[in-house]
Design an enzyme around this catalytic site. Sequence first.
Site, PDB file in Angstrom:
ATOM      1  N   TYR A  92       7.546  13.898   0.193  1.00  0.00           N
ATOM      2  CA  TYR A  92       6.363  13.061   0.392  1.00  0.00           C
ATOM      3  C   TYR A  92       6.425  12.459   1.785  1.00  0.00           C
ATOM      4  O   TYR A  92       7.470  11.958   2.204  1.00  0.00           O
ATOM      5  CB  TYR A  92       6.331  11.933  -0.652  1.00  0.00           C
ATOM      6  CG  TYR A  92       5.203  10.962  -0.430  1.00  0.00           C
ATOM      7  CD1 TYR A  92       3.978  11.140  -1.072  1.00  0.00           C
ATOM      8  CD2 TYR A  92       5.347   9.880   0.434  1.00  0.00           C
ATOM      9  CE1 TYR A  92       2.925  10.264  -0.858  1.00  0.00           C
ATOM     10  CE2 TYR A  92       4.296   8.998   0.659  1.00  0.00           C
ATOM     11  CZ  TYR A  92       3.091   9.199   0.002  1.00  0.00           C
ATOM     12  OH  TYR A  92       2.049   8.329   0.227  1.00  0.00           O
ATOM     13  N   GLU A 108      -1.729  11.422   4.600  1.00  0.00           N
ATOM     14  CA  GLU A 108      -0.759  11.613   3.512  1.00  0.00           C
ATOM     15  C   GLU A 108      -0.550  13.093   3.230  1.00  0.00           C
ATOM     16  O   GLU A 108      -1.516  13.852   3.112  1.00  0.00           O
ATOM     17  CB  GLU A 108      -1.245  10.908   2.245  1.00  0.00           C
ATOM     18  CG  GLU A 108      -0.229  10.964   1.113  1.00  0.00           C
ATOM     19  CD  GLU A 108      -0.754  10.329  -0.170  1.00  0.00           C
ATOM     20  OE1 GLU A 108      -0.206   9.301  -0.574  1.00  0.00           O
ATOM     21  OE2 GLU A 108      -1.713  10.852  -0.744  1.00  0.00           O
TER      22      GLU A 108
END
Length: 389
Positions: free
Chosen positions: A109, A197
């Site tokens: 992530y 993101e």
Amino acid sequence: MNLHEYQAKSLFRAYRIPVPTGQVIRHQSELADALNATGTDQWVIKAQIHAGARGKAGGVKLVKSASEAETLARALLGTELATPQTAGKALPVKALLVEETLAIEEELYLSLLIDRASRRHTFIVSAAGGMDIEAVAAETPERIHRVTVNPAVGLMPYQCREVGFALNLTGQAFKQLGQIMQAAYRLALDKDVSLLEINPLIKTADNALVALDAKVSLDPNALYRQKELAEMRDPSQEDEREARAADHQLNYIALDGNIGCMVNGAGLAMATMDLIQLHGGEPANFLDVGGGATADRVAEAFKLILSSDQVESILVNIFGGIVRCDLIADGIIQAVKEVGLTLPVVVRLEGTNAAQGRARLAESELQIVTAETLSEAAEQAVKLAGEAR
Ligand code: GDP
Ligand code: MN
């Protein structure tokens, strides 16, 4: 303003952040071309909506043949998709991204956002990427790493290396991580990005990093200097009421409560919402009609408030500085007549021409309660909402 995944990935490509080969389609007839373009015999088909968690909702699927792709594309295109992130609503699926599949060895992530507390760009990175990053943050916060960028010197190579070590990366992937972080930082600065993101950022079997998903949000206040990106806006993905409000220069955010609010000034609107809660109520919306509110705009604001069927009473709180309270009163009267209002309305006017404004409301013979103080107005609105139930 949010971008679609395929739009974010085209930005990534321009900044040399590796992304899978893929093509976006809007019609079933474009599918065959898109399948051919990847040069693979397996694909992932991804619904393009402004929300994550599509994987959990059937909006991201692997297909192993062209006929399977045909069936899936037909089932998705032109429909609506609700995911755990769409707050009970469903968003229209008008485009699909057709991509090559990659063999995932690890899901990482990586995000870059502006941390309001430090007022700096901050990376948030974790080795535990994939579909449940929220749970990782809540249950094992030690698996989340933060890197804050000092704007005077920019993102330092040692900061990237620290993250690389924390993620246990080696060789090519370790080097790529630094390049991806530097590219993300440059992209964020160049394009006024408020959130970037990548979840998941995958490590493939041959130790390469690829951004499998991409989310980019732009700072709406900077769109005037990002004309090319501003054109990527997709109103079909936005709350219809919020879009309508923007067209009338109203700042409107839909909320869950039962008391509609119409206030001039964002600060006063916040204070009004606080007072509603203090008196045991819940605001149905945030609405700032702005400093130069006209009767027409007030009427439009009323219609917006009433478009939520949860509203049980309306609180109007206007401090007349630039705006004149008598004009606001005219707007309220006009709107109430136009929409045939049956809900109780509490009005508190203060400032320029407040007395004339109150007089207009009194003369109008409409069922409007006027209040002297803000606290009293909030209390009345909460009480009347309760009685209306
Ligand atoms: P989101 O659910 O909206 O965040 O959509 P993502 O693009 O993140 O996709 C959800 C999940 O689908 C990912 O976490 C992956 O596990 C899986 N996925 C997406 N693309 C591929 C692929 O090319 N290969 C494999 N094996 N899985 C994929
Ligand atoms: Mn994702």
